[in-house]
Design a protein around this motif. Structure first.
Motif, short mmCIF file in Angstrom:
data_model
loop_
_atom_site.label_atom_id
_atom_site.label_comp_id
_atom_site.label_asym_id
_atom_site.label_seq_id
_atom_site.Cartn_x
_atom_site.Cartn_y
_atom_site.Cartn_z
N ILE A 84 1.61 -12.59 3.09
CA ILE A 84 0.50 -13.12 3.88
C ILE A 84 0.14 -12.07 4.93
O ILE A 84 1.00 -11.62 5.69
N VAL A 85 -1.11 -11.66 4.96
CA VAL A 85 -1.57 -10.64 5.90
C VAL A 85 -2.65 -11.23 6.80
O VAL A 85 -3.57 -11.90 6.31
N THR A 86 -2.53 -11.01 8.11
CA THR A 86 -3.59 -11.43 9.02
C THR A 86 -4.22 -10.19 9.65
O THR A 86 -3.54 -9.19 9.90
N SER A 87 -5.53 -10.25 9.90
CA SER A 87 -6.22 -9.11 10.47
C SER A 87 -7.51 -9.55 11.14
O SER A 87 -8.18 -10.49 10.69
N GLN A 88 -7.87 -8.84 12.20
CA GLN A 88 -9.16 -9.06 12.83
C GLN A 88 -10.27 -8.38 12.03
O GLN A 88 -11.45 -8.69 12.21
N LEU A 89 -9.89 -7.46 11.17
CA LEU A 89 -10.88 -6.72 10.39
C LEU A 89 -11.22 -7.47 9.11
O LEU A 89 -10.34 -8.04 8.46
N PRO A 90 -12.47 -7.46 8.70
CA PRO A 90 -12.83 -7.98 7.38
C PRO A 90 -12.12 -7.16 6.31
O PRO A 90 -11.85 -5.97 6.50
N VAL A 91 -11.84 -7.77 5.19
CA VAL A 91 -11.12 -7.07 4.12
C VAL A 91 -11.86 -5.80 3.70
O VAL A 91 -11.23 -4.79 3.34
N ALA A 92 -13.18 -5.81 3.77
CA ALA A 92 -13.98 -4.64 3.37
C ALA A 92 -13.67 -3.42 4.22
O ALA A 92 -13.92 -2.28 3.81
N GLN A 93 -13.10 -3.61 5.44
CA GLN A 93 -12.79 -2.49 6.32
C GLN A 93 -11.31 -2.09 6.29
O GLN A 93 -10.89 -1.19 7.02
N TRP A 94 -10.52 -2.76 5.46
CA TRP A 94 -9.09 -2.46 5.43
C TRP A 94 -8.80 -1.06 4.90
O TRP A 94 -7.82 -0.43 5.29
N HIS A 95 -9.64 -0.58 4.01
CA HIS A 95 -9.43 0.75 3.43
C HIS A 95 -9.42 1.81 4.52
O HIS A 95 -8.54 2.70 4.55
N GLU A 96 -10.37 1.73 5.45
CA GLU A 96 -10.48 2.73 6.52
C GLU A 96 -9.28 2.66 7.47
O GLU A 96 -8.85 3.69 8.00
N ALA A 97 -8.72 1.46 7.69
CA ALA A 97 -7.62 1.30 8.64
C ALA A 97 -6.34 1.96 8.16
O ALA A 97 -5.43 2.19 8.95
N ILE A 98 -6.26 2.25 6.88
CA ILE A 98 -5.05 2.89 6.35
C ILE A 98 -5.07 4.39 6.63
O ILE A 98 -4.02 5.00 6.86
N GLY A 99 -6.26 4.98 6.64
CA GLY A 99 -6.38 6.36 7.10
C GLY A 99 -6.24 7.43 6.05
O GLY A 99 -6.42 8.62 6.35
N ASP A 100 -5.93 7.08 4.82
CA ASP A 100 -5.82 8.06 3.73
C ASP A 100 -6.30 7.39 2.46
O ASP A 100 -5.75 6.37 2.06
N LEU A 105 -3.07 3.78 10.51
CA LEU A 105 -1.68 4.09 10.21
C LEU A 105 -1.46 5.59 10.12
O LEU A 105 -2.34 6.34 9.65
N ASP A 106 -0.29 6.04 10.57
CA ASP A 106 0.05 7.45 10.37
C ASP A 106 0.73 7.60 9.01
O ASP A 106 0.92 6.63 8.28
N HIS A 107 1.11 8.83 8.67
CA HIS A 107 1.63 9.07 7.33
C HIS A 107 2.90 8.28 7.04
O HIS A 107 3.03 7.69 5.95
N GLU A 108 3.83 8.24 7.99
CA GLU A 108 5.08 7.52 7.78
C GLU A 108 4.82 6.02 7.63
O GLU A 108 5.44 5.35 6.80
N GLU A 109 3.89 5.48 8.43
CA GLU A 109 3.59 4.06 8.34
C GLU A 109 2.93 3.72 7.01
O GLU A 109 3.23 2.68 6.42
N ARG A 110 2.04 4.58 6.54
CA ARG A 110 1.42 4.35 5.24
C ARG A 110 2.47 4.33 4.14
O ARG A 110 2.43 3.49 3.24
#
Length: 248
Positions: free
Chosen positions: A197-213, A175-180
């Protein structure tokens, strides 16, 4: 006795169910033997049923489900994709909605994450709750557009009314700053007020990195993961399996 004025008054009052039921009663030979209160109860039952059907149709239309045909009762409960019976029973009850709990659905592409999310949202509609489906990238884009065209407050208010919000395809890109910021504002507004309800291909343990900040990530995931059900779907892609199956 002329019945037409009565029918006209029922139509004017938008009591279409009672009007239909009254017309059916007049065709019954044994209707004179039925007590007045019993006849009235039948009329009211029909009106209530018609209104409930109309309201459900409206909720499903507003939900904009990606898979409108998705239904919890039709989930494949066999094989490696099967969900535990206890979990199915828990999610089939509206209790998780009343308790404002979230549901996090993870798994490889094609295993049925979006279908399950839509089935849960469809069940919420049947239970009388407002639901809405949205791909997360598209929703964040709509909110960003709202800032530009002056419709942000209206869009955000509409989201606030939703009891069950489906955010599909989380983590496709960082995510970029505005999206975050938009995601945090949305989840902050929903915290302890609605279910997400959130769906993702990523395991929950990797969600932190996908946010980017890290700071935004901590705040977002604190509001999302706390008190949430986690569903990790396994199995082969449904799309690949359907491609192999011969057409009937």
């Amino acid at each position: 006795m002329l019945h037409h004025p009565t029918y006209e008054k029922l139509a004017a009052l938008k009591l279409t169910g009672m009007k239909t039921a009254l017309a059916e009663q007049t065709e019954r030979e044994d209707i004179a033997q039925m007590a007045f209160m019993d006849r009235l109860a039948l009329l009211l039952d029909r009106e209530a049923m018609i209104r409930e059907d109309r309201q459900l149709t409206s909720r499903l239309r507003r939900a904009k489900l990606r898979y409108p045909e998705a239904c919890l009762e039709d989930l494949d409960r066999r094989g490696e994709r099967a969900l535990p019976l206890g979990l199915i029973e828990q999610l089939s009850s509206p209790r998780w909605i009343r308790e404002r709990r979230n549901i996090l659905i993870t798994g490889a592409t094609g295993v049925g994450k979006s279908f399950l999310a839509c089935a849960l949202a469809q069940k919420a509609c049947r239970d009388g709750f407002l639901a809405r489906y949205a791909r997360l990238p598209m929703l964040l884009g709509e909110l960003r557009l709202g800032h530009a065209d002056g419709t942000y407050a209206k869009r955000f208010k509409e989201l606030s009314r939703i009891r069950v919000l489906v955010l599909d395809d989380y983590g496709l890109s960082v995510l970029d700053h505005e999206e975050r910021r938009e995601l945090l504002e949305t989840l902050e507004d929903r915290y302890q007020r609605g279910s997400t309800i959130v769906t993702s291909q990523l395991p929950v343990a990797q969600w932190h990195e996908a946010i980017g900040d890290p700071t935004f990530a901590d705040a977002i995931l604190d509001r999302l993961i706390h008190n949430a059900y986690r569903v990790d779907l396994k199995g082969e892609s449904m799309r690949k399996r359907l491609e192999r199956e011969p057409a009937e």
